[in-house]
Motif scaffolding. Structure first.
Motif, mmCIF file in Angstrom:
data_model
loop_
_atom_site.group_PDB
_atom_site.id
_atom_site.type_symbol
_atom_site.label_atom_id
_atom_site.label_comp_id
_atom_site.label_asym_id
_atom_site.label_seq_id
_atom_site.Cartn_x
_atom_site.Cartn_y
_atom_site.Cartn_z
ATOM 1 N N THR A 358 0.840 -1.200 0.000
ATOM 2 C CA THR A 358 0.000 0.000 0.000
ATOM 3 C C THR A 358 0.873 1.247 0.000
ATOM 4 O O THR A 358 2.091 1.188 0.218
ATOM 5 C CB THR A 358 -0.901 0.001 1.244
ATOM 6 O OG1 THR A 358 -0.086 0.015 2.409
ATOM 7 C CG2 THR A 358 -1.803 -1.230 1.262
ATOM 8 N N THR A 359 0.263 2.371 -0.273
ATOM 9 C CA THR A 359 1.018 3.630 -0.373
ATOM 10 C C THR A 359 1.732 3.946 0.924
ATOM 11 O O THR A 359 2.892 4.391 0.934
ATOM 12 C CB THR A 359 0.060 4.774 -0.731
ATOM 13 O OG1 THR A 359 -0.637 4.444 -1.942
ATOM 14 C CG2 THR A 359 0.820 6.069 -0.934
ATOM 15 N N ASP A 360 1.095 3.674 2.053
ATOM 16 C CA ASP A 360 1.718 3.978 3.345
ATOM 17 C C ASP A 360 2.921 3.086 3.623
ATOM 18 O O ASP A 360 3.840 3.477 4.359
ATOM 19 C CB ASP A 360 0.692 3.834 4.466
ATOM 20 C CG ASP A 360 -0.450 4.826 4.306
ATOM 21 O OD1 ASP A 360 -0.235 5.848 3.607
ATOM 22 O OD2 ASP A 360 -1.554 4.570 4.851
ATOM 23 N N ALA A 361 2.867 1.849 3.073
ATOM 24 C CA ALA A 361 3.941 0.901 3.379
ATOM 25 C C ALA A 361 5.034 0.874 2.320
ATOM 26 O O ALA A 361 6.025 0.155 2.477
ATOM 27 C CB ALA A 361 3.346 -0.494 3.522
ATOM 28 N N ASN A 364 8.565 1.989 3.663
ATOM 29 C CA ASN A 364 9.059 1.461 4.941
ATOM 30 C C ASN A 364 10.472 0.917 4.726
ATOM 31 O O ASN A 364 10.844 0.479 3.635
ATOM 32 C CB ASN A 364 8.114 0.387 5.478
ATOM 33 C CG ASN A 364 8.322 -0.959 4.807
ATOM 34 O OD1 ASN A 364 9.096 -1.774 5.261
ATOM 35 N ND2 ASN A 364 7.609 -1.182 3.689
#
Length: 621
Positions: A358-361, A364
């Motif tokens: 996902t965009t948030d991950a 990382n």
């Protein structure tokens, strides 16, 4: 049917006379009864047939009387007779014959296949194997509709149905049936054909039949995205009878419990009644009922198979619940998990899934994802130096998209645990709490230790409780019996039926040691009297002698059982010291018992003291 001169049997007569002396022993045979069917040779005694074509069916048994006479049959000779019974055995010399040249039977058109229509039988005068029959249909318009077989027990021809009958299609059938002997004798074929034929006419009767569907099975298809009320297909049935009654349709709800479909009662149009889901049920097999309007008891059944077509209405998801671990000593770029996806839909070209973070991950610094382009993806590490003390669990959101039209997607979270691994990369411990446990003891070991401690505590409490109960003094002593006290109570007691306060057994025996015993039902206020208690000890010598005599008798008794037993005797001794306890006897007797102490017991016992006192005047005061 044996020819003339056929030998039947030979009879022999014996004569005790000397055969060398004249003709005394020369025997001649003759037939006295049985002519003209049989004859006998005079010298040999051989019995032979004398007439041709003897018929068993006309007469099957003959009684012959044969005479044997010495002196060569001359006058003055002696004779003896014997009887011979001759039985004719059967041969196949009679052809089968139908008693009637034609038969007619009526059958309903609803008669099931393999049902018996009729039984016919050709007569045969022969018996046994010579009368066995064979039947066959040799001509007629019912060759493919009916068949005939033979009943081996009765030799009847059984006509059965091979196909369904339809009065509207054909109202009658004609059959030409032949009966023949199973085994014909060639010697008698000249007597004529050993077979016979007859005509059987079968009339089909009209019955009220249920409606018939135009097809035994109706296959239909419908998309799972179809709207409620859309038409799926149509079924059709008609009344096969001449009346051609109108037909009404309905769905057998035992085959459609969820009521997904409806049918128009007049037209037979099937529509959807609920939203359909292929993933729940891909094929619906329902039964449609068609009944006559004029006779609702006549019901026909048709079968419909409705296939639900798939649409892309389910998003992909993980194929399983993954348990992913990463070692503390993992190196960057190391594959720690391979994932795949499943989809409840079934596209015609197969599944194609696309994986990504996902965009948030995406940014990382711990893990990355690689789409393998074969409906799988690999999870890789981006760094080394994972430590459980800092963070023991990581959550990685993964975005999965299918290839449907329109495509659907879902986000699935992969849980990654940091573990302590051995040199081969096999996870050993994945719990961060394990670091704070003492000296290598696991959580399971600690739980076992605690359970043992709790068990010991429970045992100690039980032992203490039992000891305390043993130390508690008994409130009442059943062996003590206090009688020499005056007890004040607030209740009047139960009269003669009150057995709680006094021991009735002691009242019946004065030869007891009087002891003090408190009442068991209430707490009394006790006033000790100054009257001295007396103790009367029974004379045990009498009882000891009685028991000793009975013991010796039991020892020498041959009928006594060879084991310890209980001997019970009703022996009361030499009498009671108190003698009679009757109050009437007490007044009239000259007893020397002194009851003056009753006057010392207080005003409550004044009446008793007056009645039993020694002064004569107190009895009438």
């Amino acid at each position: 049917m044996s020819p003339v001169g056929t030998s039947v049997v030979q009879v022999t007569a014996t004569d005790a006379d000397d055969p060398t002396y004249g003709n005394s022993a020369r025997v001649v045979y003759s037939i006295l009864q049985g002519q003209p069917y049989f004859s006998v040779e005079p010298k040999t005694g051989v019995i032979k047939t004398a007439l041709p074509n003897m018929d068993r069916e006309a007469k099957d048994q003959y009684l012959l009387v044969i005479q044997a006479k010495d002196m060569v049959g001359q006058n003055g000779g002696l004779s003896g007779t014997t009887s011979v019974t001759v039985t004719l055995t059967d041969v196949n010399d009679n052809p089968p014959r139908f008693p009637r040249r034609s038969y007619q039977y009526n059958v309903p058109e609803s008669l099931p296949v393999a049902s018996i229509v009729a039984r016919i039988k050709a007569a045969d005068a022969d018996i046994g194997a010579n009368a066995e029959m064979e039947y066959k249909i040799v001509d007629g318009d019912g060759l493919g509709v009916f068949k005939i077989s033979v009943d081996k027990d009765t030799q009847e021809g059984i006509i059965t149905i091979q196909k369904d009958l339809d009065f509207e299609a054909k109202t009658s059938y004609t059959l030409r049936i032949e009966a023949a002997n199973k085994d014909a004798d060639p010697r008698f074929l000249s007597l004529g054909p050993f077979s016979d034929t007859t005509t059987v006419k079968i009339i089909v009767e009209d019955v009220d039949e249920p409606p018939v569907f135009s097809s035994p099975l109706y296959p239909m298809e419908v998309s799972e995205a179809t709207q409620v009320g859309n038409i799926i297909g149509t079924v059709a049935a008609h009344d096969p009878d001449a009346s051609n009654s109108p037909v009404r349709y309905s769905i057998d709800r035992n085959t459609d419990l969820e009521r997904y479909f409806n049918i128009d009662a007049n037209s037979g149009v099937i529509t959807t009644a609920k939203s359909l889901d292929r993933e729940t049920n891909a094929v619906h097999n329902i039964t449609v009922l068609a009944m006559e309007s004029q006779n609702p008891s006549q019901v026909g059944r048709g079968y419909v198979a409705i296939t639900i077509l798939d649409i892309n209405d389910n998003a992909p998801e993980f194929a399983m619940d993954y348990e992913t671990t990463v070692c503390e000593n993992a190196q960057p770029g190391q594959v720690i998990q391979k994932i795949s996806a499943v989809d409840k839909d079934e596209p015609s070209n197969g599944h194609q899934f696309y994986f990504s973070l996902t965009t948030d991950a995406t940014n990382n610094h711990n893990f990355s994802l690689k789409d393998n382009k074969d409906n799988t993806a690999s999870i890789l590490t981006r760094r080394n130096g994972f430590r459980r003390q800092e963070q023991s669990v990581y959550y990685l959101p993964i975005f999965i998209v299918d290839s449907g039209s329109p495509s659907l997607s879902s986000t699935n979270t992969l849980t990654i645990r940091v573990c302590d691994c051995d040199a081969d990369g096999v996870a050993q411990t994945c719990n961060a709490e394990a670091y704070v446990l003492p000296a290598g003891l696991s959580t399971g070991a600690l739980i076992a230790i605690l359970a043992c401690v709790l068990t010991l505590l429970v045992l100690v409490l039980l032992i203490v409780t039992m000891r305390r109960r043993k130390k508690e003094p008994l409130i009442f002593d059943e062996e003590r019996d206090i009688r020499e006290n005056i007890v004040r109570y607030d209740d009047e007691g139960g009269g003669e039926e009150d057995t709680e306060a006094f021991d009735m057994a002691a009242l019946r025996n004065l030869n007891v040691i009087r002891d003090t015993k408190t009442r068991r039902d209430v707490t009394p206020e006790i006033q000790f009297l100054s009257r001295p208690t007396f103790k009367s000890i029974p004379d045990n010598v009498i009882f000891r002698e009685f028991i000793w005599e009975r013991l010796k008798e039991a020892d020498v008794d041959p009928c006594a059982p060879p084991y310890d037993s209980l001997q019970t005797y009703a022996f009361e001794g030499n009498g009671s010291v108190a003698e009679s306890l009757s109050s009437l006897d007490s007044i009239s007797s000259n007893s020397d018992q002194n009851y003056d102490y009753l006057s010392d017991w207080g005003p409550r016992f004044k009446r008793l003291a007056d009645m039993y006192g020694t002064g004569q005047e107190s009895l009438y005061s």
